[in-house]
Design a protein around this motif. Structure first.
Motif, PDB file in Angstrom:
ATOM      1  N   ARG A 169      99.244 -30.135  95.749  1.00  0.00           N
ATOM      2  CA  ARG A 169     100.648 -30.283  95.365  1.00  0.00           C
ATOM      3  C   ARG A 169     100.821 -31.483  94.827  1.00  0.00           C
ATOM      4  NH1 ARG A 169     105.996 -30.305  99.212  1.00  0.00           N
ATOM      5  NH2 ARG A 169     107.588 -30.505  97.601  1.00  0.00           N
TER       6      ARG A 169
ATOM      7  N   SER B  20     105.540 -28.340 102.772  1.00  0.00           N
ATOM      8  CA  SER B  20     106.022 -27.152 102.571  1.00  0.00           C
ATOM      9  C   SER B  20     106.221 -26.031 103.739  1.00  0.00           C
ATOM     10  CB  SER B  20     104.983 -26.027 101.558  1.00  0.00           C
ATOM     11  OG  SER B  20     103.910 -25.770 102.314  1.00  0.00           O
TER      12      SER B  20
ATOM     13  N   ASP C 212     105.017 -33.601  92.383  1.00  0.00           N
ATOM     14  CA  ASP C 212     104.754 -32.426  92.173  1.00  0.00           C
ATOM     15  C   ASP C 212     105.171 -31.831  91.000  1.00  0.00           C
ATOM     16  OD1 ASP C 212     107.397 -31.217  92.479  1.00  0.00           O
ATOM     17  OD2 ASP C 212     106.780 -30.388  94.483  1.00  0.00           O
ATOM     18  N   GLU C 213     104.822 -30.523  90.446  1.00  0.00           N
ATOM     19  CA  GLU C 213     105.055 -29.801  89.452  1.00  0.00           C
ATOM     20  C   GLU C 213     106.495 -29.698  89.052  1.00  0.00           C
ATOM     21  OE1 GLU C 213     104.106 -25.365  90.597  1.00  0.00           O
ATOM     22  OE2 GLU C 213     102.903 -26.439  89.452  1.00  0.00           O
ATOM     23  N   ASP C 214     107.373 -29.772  90.151  1.00  0.00           N
ATOM     24  CA  ASP C 214     109.040 -29.673  90.050  1.00  0.00           C
ATOM     25  C   ASP C 214     109.526 -31.026  89.958  1.00  0.00           C
ATOM     26  OD1 ASP C 214     108.609 -26.607  90.347  1.00  0.00           O
ATOM     27  OD2 ASP C 214     108.669 -26.856  92.144  1.00  0.00           O
ATOM     28  N   GLY C 215     108.767 -32.011  90.087  1.00  0.00           N
ATOM     29  CA  GLY C 215     109.275 -33.217  89.980  1.00  0.00           C
ATOM     30  C   GLY C 215     109.789 -34.011  91.322  1.00  0.00           C
ATOM     31  N   VAL C 216     109.259 -33.311  92.380  1.00  0.00           N
ATOM     32  CA  VAL C 216     109.780 -33.831  93.585  1.00  0.00           C
ATOM     33  C   VAL C 216     108.774 -34.794  94.129  1.00  0.00           C
ATOM     34  CG1 VAL C 216     109.861 -33.108  96.151  1.00  0.00           C
ATOM     35  CG2 VAL C 216     110.850 -31.638  94.262  1.00  0.00           C
ATOM     36  N   THR C 217     109.106 -36.012  94.518  1.00  0.00           N
ATOM     37  CA  THR C 217     107.978 -36.917  94.918  1.00  0.00           C
ATOM     38  C   THR C 217     107.724 -36.996  96.169  1.00  0.00           C
ATOM     39  OG1 THR C 217     109.696 -38.633  95.705  1.00  0.00           O
ATOM     40  CG2 THR C 217     109.345 -38.689  93.332  1.00  0.00           C
TER      41      THR C 217
ATOM     42  N   GLN D  66     102.956 -17.371  98.134  1.00  0.00           N
ATOM     43  CA  GLN D  66     102.723 -16.482  97.022  1.00  0.00           C
ATOM     44  C   GLN D  66     101.986 -15.016  97.695  1.00  0.00           C
ATOM     45  OE1 GLN D  66     103.489 -17.096  94.206  1.00  0.00           O
ATOM     46  NE2 GLN D  66     103.993 -19.054  94.305  1.00  0.00           N
TER      47      GLN D  66
END
Length: 432
Positions: A146, A41, A170-175, A31
């Motif tokens: 995450r 990441s 995570d918040e994007d649905g990635v396991t 960010q």
């Protein structure tokens, strides 16, 4: 008698290097204008590469393990043996969102400077040859930002990985399993990160205090006696949703008011207890309309204590108080425990060597440095399942942490580097 012979100028240069590298790592962020580095990441990969470079610079052999931790090792000076047990020193490089630049990070960077000083001492024919290898650990997911599960990296090293974690998302649905593969790791090899108790001599961690005790006392460093036990709960309060205008007070079963009274009860009970901290960090009302009496409320309770028994006794007292509150208001409540971590006591020998390190590093009014327990969790909690752990706290002005205002002074870092290096040498002398 102090065992470290390094000059004040050399220690000061080490502290300046640590502070500059904290700034450098702060620029590795997901960010703009903030610090955010989460597990698996691109930012995680970048700081691992930097850590590997700095490890090699001080003579460590470096590698990334099967969980994404970055590790470095230097062999013992007496009879070098790649299979010899090691003293592990480290902390973590991941962060919370909108983080400060020192939590965890400074422990890794100080560990590198300890190795630098140990090698310089060795080259100058140290009075204390190291009878063990030294490893520096840059753990990869202490915060759990995450995937919502803390201590993933150090849990893998401790051999306590739980295969149920692979489905965390995570918040994007990635396991977690998918993120492992995307990062270039093989989920099927996670067990290779595990270390056995006979692999390690002990674990030492330097960390900023995430509270104000040292600052209030005017002390730069402290011995950590233990890491707090913790329990976390998600509570549901059930009442009845009704029209805000048409329902008189004597007919209301307002779940939000019951939850609010419960939050105040947590504070009141915990404030009266020694070394028990209770926090309600989340509170939601449903259906959430401005003109409806809330029929349901959800709240969290985070409970921490120096001793497991005291923590559990306080939870029992809170539970009885909630029974009374909900009974008076015509409400029902239930709790789901989502986290339970026992207290981790720092090893007595490691407390002693850290104490000796501080005594020889800091000019003090007395011979006894402060001894405090950590109310926050650390990687030492996970590593404590396979070896004894010790911790050194550094003063954090005003106790601010998990926030951009988090701070530590270069002068205190210099004292911490000297104290931590002296602790290693004291431990080595004890084992010779």
């Amino acid at each position: 008698m102090p065992l470290l012979e390094a000059s004040p100028d050399r220690i000061a240069a080490a502290a300046r290097r640590v502070m500059a590298r904290c700034d450098e790592l702060a620029r590795v962020s997901a960010q703009p204008g903030e610090i955010e580095r989460v597990y698996l990441s691109p930012e995680h990969a970048r700081v691992n590469r930097l850590a590997a470079e700095w490890m090699r610079e001080v003579g460590l052999r470096s590698w990334q393990d099967a969980a994404g931790n970055q590790l470095g090792r230097i062999e013992r000076s007496t009879d070098p043996d790649p299979a010899a047990p090691a003293l592990m020193i480290g902390s973590h490089l991941d962060t919370v969102k909108d983080a400060g630049r020192f939590d965890g990070i400074i422990g890794v960077l100080m560990a590198l400077e300890v190795v630098r000083l140990l090698r310089q001492e060795s080259d100058g024919v140290s009075r204390v040859p190291l009878p063990f290898a030294v490893e520096v650990a840059a753990f990869s997911d202490e915060e759990g930002t995450r995937f919502g599960k803390a201590l993933l990296g150090s849990s893998a090293v401790a051999g306590t990985w739980n295969d149920a974690w692979w489905t965390l998302a995570d918040e994007d649905g990635v396991t977690l399993r998918e993120a492992f593969r995307d990062f270039g790791l093989d989920p099927g090899r996670i067990g290779e990160a595990a270390r056995r108790p006979d692999h390690l001599v002990a674990y030492l961690e330097a960390h900023i205090e995430q509270g104000p005790e040292l600052d209030r006392a005017g002390e730069p460093l402290a011995v950590v006696s233990s890491i707090a036990s913790a329990r976390r709960f998600q509570l549901t309060v059930e009442g009845e949703a009704r029209h805000a205008g048409g329902t008189p007070y004597d007919m209301r079963r307002d779940a939000l008011l019951g939850a609010s009274e419960a939050a105040l009860a947590v504070e009141r009970i915990c404030r009266s207890e020694h070394h028990i901290i209770g926090t309600v960090g989340q509170l939601e009302a449903f259906p959430g309309a401005v003109n409806v009496v809330p029929g349901e409320a959800h709240l969290s309770v985070d409970l921490r204590g120096e001793l497991d028994g005291e923590r559990d006794r306080v939870w029992d007292e809170i539970s009885r108080e909630l029974d009374d509150i909900m009974g008076r208001r015509g409400l029902r409540w239930q709790a789901r425990e989502v986290h339970n971590a026992p207290a981790v006591r720092c090893g007595l020998l490691l407390q002693d060597v850290v104490r000796e390190g501080i005594v020889h590093a800091v000019e003090r009014r007395s011979d006894e440095p402060p001894v405090i327990f950590s109310r926050a969790g650390h990687d030492a909690m996970a590593i404590g399942s396979i070896t004894d752990v010790g911790m050194l706290f550094l003063r954090n002005p005003d106790g601010v942490s998990h926030h951009p205002d988090e701070a530590v002074s270069a002068a205190d870092v210099a004292l911490g580097i000297r104290a931590l290096t002296e602790s290693v040498l004291q431990l080595a002398a004890d084992r010779l």
